[in-house]
Design a protein around this motif. Structure first.
Motif, short mmCIF file in Angstrom:
data_model
loop_
_atom_site.label_atom_id
_atom_site.label_comp_id
_atom_site.label_asym_id
_atom_site.label_seq_id
_atom_site.Cartn_x
_atom_site.Cartn_y
_atom_site.Cartn_z
N THR A 75 0.75 -1.20 0.02
CA THR A 75 0.03 0.07 0.02
C THR A 75 0.86 1.31 -0.03
O THR A 75 1.85 1.42 0.58
CB THR A 75 -1.01 -0.06 1.15
OG1 THR A 75 -1.82 -1.00 1.10
CG2 THR A 75 -1.74 1.45 1.38
N ASN A 76 0.58 2.19 -0.96
CA ASN A 76 1.32 3.56 -1.23
C ASN A 76 0.35 4.62 -1.10
O ASN A 76 -1.04 4.52 -0.85
CB ASN A 76 2.38 3.44 -2.23
CG ASN A 76 1.84 3.18 -3.49
OD1 ASN A 76 0.34 3.42 -3.59
ND2 ASN A 76 2.40 2.64 -4.39
N LEU A 77 0.78 5.73 -1.39
CA LEU A 77 -0.11 6.92 -1.37
C LEU A 77 -1.12 6.89 -2.43
O LEU A 77 -2.17 7.28 -2.51
CB LEU A 77 0.67 8.28 -1.74
CG LEU A 77 -0.01 9.55 -1.66
CD1 LEU A 77 -0.94 9.96 -0.59
CD2 LEU A 77 1.11 10.77 -1.92
N THR B 180 -2.44 4.18 -3.55
CA THR B 180 -3.26 3.32 -3.21
C THR B 180 -4.50 3.93 -2.31
O THR B 180 -5.73 3.85 -2.50
CB THR B 180 -2.76 2.26 -2.25
OG1 THR B 180 -1.91 1.74 -2.87
CG2 THR B 180 -3.99 1.04 -1.76
N HIS B 181 -3.92 4.79 -1.47
CA HIS B 181 -5.12 5.62 -0.55
C HIS B 181 -5.59 6.69 -1.36
O HIS B 181 -6.96 6.94 -1.34
CB HIS B 181 -4.16 6.29 0.44
CG HIS B 181 -3.73 5.44 1.47
ND1 HIS B 181 -2.70 5.84 2.25
CD2 HIS B 181 -4.24 4.11 1.68
CE1 HIS B 181 -2.47 4.71 3.41
NE2 HIS B 181 -3.40 3.64 2.70
N VAL C 264 -3.32 12.68 1.12
CA VAL C 264 -4.34 11.59 0.37
C VAL C 264 -5.26 12.38 -0.34
O VAL C 264 -5.64 12.45 -1.48
CB VAL C 264 -5.01 10.79 1.31
CG1 VAL C 264 -6.09 9.78 0.54
CG2 VAL C 264 -3.84 10.01 2.09
N SER D 275 6.59 14.59 -0.79
CA SER D 275 6.18 13.28 -0.09
C SER D 275 5.84 13.61 1.51
O SER D 275 6.45 14.63 2.09
CB SER D 275 6.90 12.16 -0.11
OG SER D 275 8.22 12.62 0.67
N SER E 203 3.34 4.66 2.04
CA SER E 203 2.50 5.72 1.81
C SER E 203 3.17 6.86 2.32
O SER E 203 2.75 8.13 1.93
CB SER E 203 1.10 5.49 2.34
OG SER E 203 1.18 5.48 3.86
N GLN F 220 6.09 7.67 -0.57
CA GLN F 220 5.83 7.98 -2.01
C GLN F 220 5.60 9.66 -2.28
O GLN F 220 4.90 10.12 -1.65
CB GLN F 220 4.71 7.21 -2.51
CG GLN F 220 4.64 7.44 -4.00
CD GLN F 220 3.38 6.61 -4.51
OE1 GLN F 220 2.37 6.24 -3.75
NE2 GLN F 220 3.04 6.35 -5.77
#
Length: 251
Positions: free
Chosen positions: A51-53, A55-56, A83, A111, A152, A155
């Motif tokens: 999961t990374n940024l 994804t959110h 996000v 980031s 997250s 990134q």
């Protein structure tokens, strides 16, 4: 009637807005409080690790699709500011208002890691030492917090420029922890930007629990007034780690 999408900060879930959601609903608005991917109780290690940024941001965009939301007010607390910025930039005009609640307001190529202070970067590294991919919550806060996906935080965000077209952009600065906040320089930057409206709240970082009426008043478009008086709690996610009322997870 407005439609609020509430995005929590690091380690937190939809429960972090539990005191604010009913106040917004009572005023007649639709509210979706989210728990992001990797922060849900049924997420496995592989999910957290990948999961990374992006994804959110996709979690938020899926919610807009699923609920057929065409004029959203996105509210992001702390890390959640990353996000909502990423999501708004990709939302094809479906976001009418952004509220960064004591939250990061990134520029293209930044980031959470690059935007925060060395103190927080050290905490991220220490928190991820066990697994290498999940940052443990700091000790002493709300027991509902969960390890946060490290990727997250790391990134960099890529913004195409459409974020600047959101008609209403606001930043709420919590001044009750000024000796520890990573947002002081950000407040100064946004105060000088005519595209942003800056509000101050005399609370610690966890304003949603310290002064939910004041937060709700700002989200509803009014002043915080006397409701902005903080309680004795001043939440620092590192020093003290703490709609629908149902969880709007981005599956």
């Amino acid at each position: 009637m407005a439609t609020f999408v509430l995005v929590p900060g690091g380690w937190h879930g939809s429960w972090s807005f539990e005191a604010v959601v009913p106040l917004l609903e009572r005023a007649g608005h639709a509210v979706h409080a989210m728990t992001l991917t990797g922060l849900r109780s049924d997420d496995d290690n592989a999910t957290v690790a990948t999961t990374n940024l992006d994804t959110h941001a996709d979690d938020v965009l899926r919610l807009l699709d699923r609920a057929h939301i065409t004029s959203a007010t996105l509210v992001g607390h702390s890390y959640g500011g990353m996000v909502i910025a990423a999501a708004a930039d990709r939302a094809d005009g479906r976001v009418s208002r952004l509220v960064h609640l004591d939250a990061y307001v990134p520029r293209d190529g930044e980031s959470c890691w690059s935007s925060t202070t060395e103190r927080y970067r050290e905490a991220f590294v220490a928190g991820a030492a066990t697994t290498g991919y999940a940052v443990r919550p700091p000790k002493g806060g709300d027991p509902r917090r969960r390890p946060h996906p490290l990727a997250s935080f790391l990134q960099t965000i890529r913004l195409a420029g459409t974020l600047a077209q959101v008609p209403r952009r606001e930043f709420i600065y919590c001044s009750g922890w000024e000796h520890r906040t990573p947002f002081a320089e950000l407040r100064t930057r946004l105060q000088a930007d005519p595209g942003w409206q800056v509000h101050d709240l005399p609370t610690g970082h966890d304003a949603m629990h310290e002064a939910p009426e004041a937060v709700a008043a700002l989200l509803l478009g009014g002043g915080a007034g006397s409701a902005a008086r903080p309680t004795t709690c001043v939440e620092d996610p590192i020093a003290r780690a703490p709609g629908r009322r149902s969880d709007a997870a981005g599956r």
